[in-house]
Design a protein around this motif. Structure first.
Motif, PDB file in Angstrom:
ATOM      1  N   VAL A 247       0.866  -1.178   0.000  1.00  6.07           N
ATOM      2  CA  VAL A 247       0.000   0.000   0.000  1.00  6.07           C
ATOM      3  C   VAL A 247       0.901   1.226   0.000  1.00  6.07           C
ATOM      4  O   VAL A 247       1.722   1.403   0.902  1.00  6.07           O
ATOM      5  N   LYS A 248       0.756   2.062  -1.021  1.00  2.49           N
ATOM      6  CA  LYS A 248       1.574   3.255  -1.153  1.00  2.49           C
ATOM      7  C   LYS A 248       0.781   4.495  -0.742  1.00  2.49           C
ATOM      8  O   LYS A 248      -0.396   4.632  -1.080  1.00  2.49           O
ATOM      9  N   LEU A 249       1.438   5.388  -0.024  1.00  4.43           N
ATOM     10  CA  LEU A 249       0.832   6.641   0.409  1.00  4.43           C
ATOM     11  C   LEU A 249       1.233   7.756  -0.541  1.00  4.43           C
ATOM     12  O   LEU A 249       2.408   7.918  -0.871  1.00  4.43           O
ATOM     13  N   ILE A 250       0.246   8.542  -0.977  1.00  3.88           N
ATOM     14  CA  ILE A 250       0.478   9.689  -1.851  1.00  3.88           C
ATOM     15  C   ILE A 250      -0.134  10.918  -1.191  1.00  3.88           C
ATOM     16  O   ILE A 250      -1.311  10.914  -0.830  1.00  3.88           O
TER      17      ILE A 250
ATOM     18  N   GLN B 196      -2.403   3.968  -3.138  1.00  4.39           N
ATOM     19  CA  GLN B 196      -2.391   3.004  -4.234  1.00  4.39           C
ATOM     20  C   GLN B 196      -2.230   1.616  -3.624  1.00  4.39           C
ATOM     21  O   GLN B 196      -1.338   1.386  -2.801  1.00  4.39           O
ATOM     22  N   ILE B 197      -3.105   0.702  -4.035  1.00  6.15           N
ATOM     23  CA  ILE B 197      -3.137  -0.623  -3.431  1.00  6.15           C
ATOM     24  C   ILE B 197      -2.654  -1.664  -4.437  1.00  6.15           C
ATOM     25  O   ILE B 197      -3.192  -1.776  -5.540  1.00  6.15           O
ATOM     26  N   GLY B 198      -1.644  -2.424  -4.044  1.00 10.79           N
ATOM     27  CA  GLY B 198      -1.115  -3.469  -4.916  1.00 10.79           C
ATOM     28  C   GLY B 198      -0.597  -2.895  -6.222  1.00 10.79           C
ATOM     29  O   GLY B 198       0.105  -1.883  -6.241  1.00 10.79           O
ATOM     30  N   ASP B 199      -0.982  -3.521  -7.330  1.00  8.10           N
ATOM     31  CA  ASP B 199      -0.530  -3.088  -8.650  1.00  8.10           C
ATOM     32  C   ASP B 199      -1.461  -2.056  -9.279  1.00  8.10           C
ATOM     33  O   ASP B 199      -1.190  -1.571 -10.389  1.00  8.10           O
ATOM     34  N   ASP B 200      -2.546  -1.740  -8.615  1.00 11.70           N
ATOM     35  CA  ASP B 200      -3.506  -0.778  -9.138  1.00 11.70           C
ATOM     36  C   ASP B 200      -2.956   0.641  -8.965  1.00 11.70           C
ATOM     37  O   ASP B 200      -2.612   1.053  -7.861  1.00 11.70           O
ATOM     38  N   GLU B 201      -2.867   1.389 -10.055  1.00 13.21           N
ATOM     39  CA  GLU B 201      -2.319   2.751  -9.988  1.00 13.21           C
ATOM     40  C   GLU B 201      -3.369   3.807  -9.653  1.00 13.21           C
ATOM     41  O   GLU B 201      -3.049   4.984  -9.538  1.00 13.21           O
ATOM     42  N   LYS B 202      -4.604   3.379  -9.479  1.00 13.24           N
ATOM     43  CA  LYS B 202      -5.664   4.325  -9.142  1.00 13.24           C
ATOM     44  C   LYS B 202      -5.410   4.949  -7.769  1.00 13.24           C
ATOM     45  O   LYS B 202      -4.980   4.274  -6.834  1.00 13.24           O
ATOM     46  N   TRP B 203      -5.648   6.258  -7.660  1.00 12.08           N
ATOM     47  CA  TRP B 203      -5.529   6.950  -6.383  1.00 12.08           C
ATOM     48  C   TRP B 203      -6.837   6.776  -5.609  1.00 12.08           C
ATOM     49  O   TRP B 203      -7.898   7.210  -6.067  1.00 12.08           O
ATOM     50  N   LEU B 204      -6.756   6.159  -4.447  1.00 18.06           N
ATOM     51  CA  LEU B 204      -7.928   5.958  -3.604  1.00 18.06           C
ATOM     52  C   LEU B 204      -7.881   6.916  -2.416  1.00 18.06           C
ATOM     53  O   LEU B 204      -6.807   7.216  -1.898  1.00 18.06           O
ATOM     54  N   PRO B 205      -9.028   7.392  -1.959  1.00 13.82           N
ATOM     55  CA  PRO B 205      -9.024   8.363  -0.857  1.00 13.82           C
ATOM     56  C   PRO B 205      -8.600   7.725   0.454  1.00 13.82           C
ATOM     57  O   PRO B 205      -8.800   6.529   0.692  1.00 13.82           O
ATOM     58  N   GLY B 206      -8.010   8.544   1.316  1.00 12.82           N
ATOM     59  CA  GLY B 206      -7.646   8.096   2.649  1.00 12.82           C
ATOM     60  C   GLY B 206      -8.807   8.260   3.613  1.00 12.82           C
ATOM     61  O   GLY B 206      -9.699   9.091   3.406  1.00 12.82           O
ATOM     62  N   VAL B 207      -8.797   7.482   4.659  1.00 12.21           N
ATOM     63  CA  VAL B 207      -9.883   7.499   5.637  1.00 12.21           C
ATOM     64  C   VAL B 207     -10.102   8.886   6.216  1.00 12.21           C
ATOM     65  O   VAL B 207     -11.239   9.384   6.281  1.00 12.21           O
ATOM     66  N   THR B 208      -9.047   9.548   6.649  1.00 15.73           N
ATOM     67  CA  THR B 208      -9.209  10.864   7.273  1.00 15.73           C
ATOM     68  C   THR B 208      -9.676  11.910   6.268  1.00 15.73           C
ATOM     69  O   THR B 208     -10.430  12.821   6.621  1.00 15.73           O
ATOM     70  N   THR B 209      -9.251  11.777   5.014  1.00 17.44           N
ATOM     71  CA  THR B 209      -9.731  12.686   3.967  1.00 17.44           C
ATOM     72  C   THR B 209     -11.225  12.519   3.771  1.00 17.44           C
ATOM     73  O   THR B 209     -11.974  13.499   3.655  1.00 17.44           O
ATOM     74  N   VAL B 210     -11.685  11.282   3.736  1.00 20.01           N
ATOM     75  CA  VAL B 210     -13.107  10.987   3.566  1.00 20.01           C
ATOM     76  C   VAL B 210     -13.923  11.579   4.710  1.00 20.01           C
ATOM     77  O   VAL B 210     -14.927  12.277   4.494  1.00 20.01           O
TER      78      VAL B 210
END
Length: 256
Positions: A12-15, A24-38
């Motif tokens: 799990v990569k943090l951006i 970014q989770i695994g090999d997926d390059e999609k940016w997913l929101p963080g819990v605190t941001t949500v």
């Protein structure tokens, strides 16, 4: 360094972008929101406005209490007073971040400088550590839920025998109605970490706690989330609101 039995099933990569956290989770390059941001985007904090107004009033009061009778730049005073809450919030957040960083270093067995302004918060953690029998396995840890599409960073994973327990540290000011500084939305945050931890590490979670560390006087308070499933439903509602807020739902051309 801490020796841990845990290995994630995927990376799990943090951006960081514009003061928001994405993952970014695994090999997926999609940016997913963080819990605190949500949660920050979906859940209002009504206490912040009165606090900001109080900060402004205190700044004006302090100015006139120390005023030497010289001409007053009214516009400058107004601007400073309007923005003073930002300075105080930033200072408090900085102390909290450094308390977290120091504790993470302690968990990892690394040397760290404990300055006077973070000593009380760190001492609170050390008191907690000495008061229980749990085995700490992880400090600051990135998590990601492929199923629900979000990421997050929790503060500590400990074990009671073979059962995992998740902790998130809070150093916010003590509430007037409680003997700690943990607010209700933290339960949603912790429930989301529980689900993401189960996905990321393939392990069930026995319990989740907010661990309040008194950064002014030292000491600590554990606050357990009583209904993880209900809290996670609340987080999913916040996640849906977060995504819906990113789109325009009106027609470009009005029909009337």
């Amino acid at each position: 360094m801490i020796a841990t039995r845990l290995s994630p099933l995927y990376d799990v990569k943090l951006i960081s972008s514009n003061r928001q956290h994405f993952y970014q989770i695994g090999d997926d390059e999609k940016w997913l929101p963080g819990v605190t941001t949500v949660l920050s985007a979906a859940i209002p904090k009504p206490a912040l406005l009165p606090w900001a107004l109080n900060c402004m009033g205190e700044n004006i009061r302090e100015f006139f209490a120390n005023h030497d009778g010289s001409p007053i730049d009214v516009e400058a005073l107004i601007k400073e007073s309007k923005d003073i809450y930002k300075k105080k919030s930033s200072e408090a957040a900085d102390i909290g971040s450094r308390v977290h960083a120091a504790i993470n270093a302690i968990i990892k067995g690394e040397k760290t400088e404990i300055t006077d302004d973070i000593k009380a918060g760190v001492d609170g953690f050390l008191s907690w550590k000495e008061s229980n029998h749990l085995t700490i396995e992880l400090g600051d840890t990135r998590l990601g839920s492929k199923l629900y599409g979000y990421g997050g960073s929790l503060d500590m994973v400990a074990f009671d025998g073979d059962e995992a327990i998740i902790f998130d540290f809070k150093t916010t000011k003590k509430r007037k109605d409680r003997n700690h500084g943990i607010y209700p939305e933290a339960a949603l945050q912790l429930s989301s970490y529980s689900v993401a931890f189960r996905e990321t590490y393939g392990l069930n979670v026995k319990a989740v706690y907010g661990l309040w560390l008194d950064k002014e006087k030292g000491g600590f308070k554990e606050v357990k989330v009583s209904n993880i499933n209900a809290c996670f439903e609340g987080f999913l509602a916040a996640l849906k609101l977060y995504h819906m807020s990113k789109y325009e739902y009106f027609d470009e051309q009005p029909k009337i």
